[in-house]
Design a protein around this motif. Structure first.
Motif, PDB file in Angstrom:
ATOM      1  N   GLY A   1      -4.187  -2.546  -6.722  1.00  0.00           N
ATOM      2  CA  GLY A   1      -3.310  -3.246  -5.792  1.00  0.00           C
ATOM      3  C   GLY A   1      -2.461  -4.321  -6.441  1.00  0.00           C
ATOM      4  O   GLY A   1      -1.860  -5.150  -5.736  1.00  0.00           O
TER       5      GLY A   1
ATOM      6  N   GLN B   1       1.822   1.776  -3.513  1.00  0.00           N
ATOM      7  CA  GLN B   1       0.648   2.191  -4.273  1.00  0.00           C
ATOM      8  C   GLN B   1       0.343   3.669  -4.088  1.00  0.00           C
ATOM      9  O   GLN B   1       0.016   4.373  -5.060  1.00  0.00           O
TER      10      GLN B   1
ATOM     11  N   SER C   1       0.856  -5.504  -8.267  1.00  0.00           N
ATOM     12  CA  SER C   1       2.238  -5.034  -8.336  1.00  0.00           C
ATOM     13  C   SER C   1       2.868  -5.429  -9.662  1.00  0.00           C
ATOM     14  O   SER C   1       2.439  -6.387 -10.324  1.00  0.00           O
TER      15      SER C   1
ATOM     16  N   SER D   1       0.821  -1.209   0.000  1.00  0.00           N
ATOM     17  CA  SER D   1       0.000   0.000   0.000  1.00  0.00           C
ATOM     18  C   SER D   1       0.859   1.265   0.000  1.00  0.00           C
ATOM     19  O   SER D   1       0.463   2.294  -0.562  1.00  0.00           O
TER      20      SER D   1
ATOM     21  N   VAL E   1       2.827  -0.262  -8.169  1.00  0.00           N
ATOM     22  CA  VAL E   1       1.571  -0.913  -7.809  1.00  0.00           C
ATOM     23  C   VAL E   1       0.439  -0.093  -8.427  1.00  0.00           C
ATOM     24  O   VAL E   1       0.406   1.138  -8.277  1.00  0.00           O
ATOM     25  N   ASP E   2      -0.484  -0.761  -9.147  1.00  0.00           N
ATOM     26  CA  ASP E   2      -1.570  -0.022  -9.793  1.00  0.00           C
ATOM     27  C   ASP E   2      -2.723   0.247  -8.834  1.00  0.00           C
ATOM     28  O   ASP E   2      -2.668  -0.100  -7.647  1.00  0.00           O
TER      29      ASP E   2
END
Length: 291
Positions: free
Chosen positions: A266, A239, A268, A236, A262-263
């Protein structure tokens, strides 16, 4: 009338050669000439009564003139019909052969310094994409040396139409909270890129987290600490951008940057950004020279 005698001599020479089985290549060069000879011969016979006697023409001279005519016609035909075809053939040959001093092997079987046409001629499929600050960028597929860990590759040619940047996105990973899976992949490519390009340098910006500690009087106090790589909230943190991790590698020709991302869902993934330093410096020099 000299022309009629010339054609007559040409016809007799051609027929004699054909009857003896020794028809020369000169008479095979232009069938149109021979057709004209036969037509003129027929016309000469039809008008024989009206034609005044002409001076005798030396057979050797007539053959020499006929040979000159045959040699001239093919040259005129080539000059008029083929220059554009030759130019296109030369251009195609250049596009089919991307190898020169400025075009060296690049990742995924691409060629540094290749033009858009030369890249297409490698059998690579190219789809235009928009990338801020990067002109003439394309998503490429059917790469000569594809790597399974990367699902999308984007190349940039710039205003000069020379491939100078390659951006490779790793496949999305269903990861855990500490981003363990992507970190394993990151370490693998960190080792590979370091071995290939050298001069590895890692850059890590840790997230700042609140931690409860005791002061000197034994009371609980809240302090901030830097969260390490792979901590329980690392996914996180990456992210949100609170944590940033990437490494840079380079030699005299190429710089590569490896990052962990990380999009929004969530997932990676890793990213590798390659830049050709020689071409980049040449572009900068051209810009400076123009100022």
């Amino acid at each position: 009338m000299k022309k009629l005698i010339l054609f007559a001599m040409l016809a007799m020479t051609a027929k004699a050669a054909a009857q003896s089985g020794g028809l020369s290549q000169d008479f095979l060069v232009d069938a149109e000439v021979l057709a004209e000879v036969e037509a003129q011969e027929a016309a000469q016979k039809a008008e024989a009564a009206a034609v005044k006697p002409q001076p005798t023409v030396n057979a050797a001279d007539a053959q020499a003139q006929a040979r000159k005519l045959l040699e001239q016609r093919p040259r005129a035909l080539r000059k008029q019909s083929f220059p554009k075809l030759r130019q296109r053939a030369v251009a195609s040959a250049v596009d089919r052969n991307p190898l020169n001093a400025r075009q060296q092997g690049a990742p995924f079987g691409l060629m540094w310094g290749a033009t858009m046409n030369q890249t297409r001629n490698q059998g690579i499929m190219m789809t235009p994409v928009e990338q801020k600050d990067y002109v003439n960028s394309f998503k490429v597929t059917r790469l000569p040396k594809a790597i399974d860990d990367f699902g999308r590759v984007i190349v940039t040619f710039g205003d000069g139409d020379r491939l100078w940047r390659i951006l490779a996105y790793g496949r999305l990973i269903d990861d855990n909270a500490s981003a363990e899976k992507v970190m394993q992949l990151y370490k693998i490519y960190d080792m590979r890129l370091s071995k290939k390009y050298g001069n590895a340098q890692e850059y890590f910006t840790p997230a700042q987290i609140d931690v409860v500690k005791k002061d000197k009087n034994g009371k609980d106090i809240m302090v901030q600490e830097s969260a390490p790589i792979g901590n329980p909230q690392f996914l996180s943190q990456l992210q949100s951008g609170a944590a940033v991790l990437y490494s840079v590698y380079h030699n005299n020709q190429v710089e590569a940057a490896l990052a962990v991302n990380v999009d929004g869902d969530g997932k990676s993934y890793i990213v590798v950004d390659y830049k050709n330093l020689i071409l980049l410096n040449e572009q900068e020099k051209e810009t400076m020279d123009a100022l």
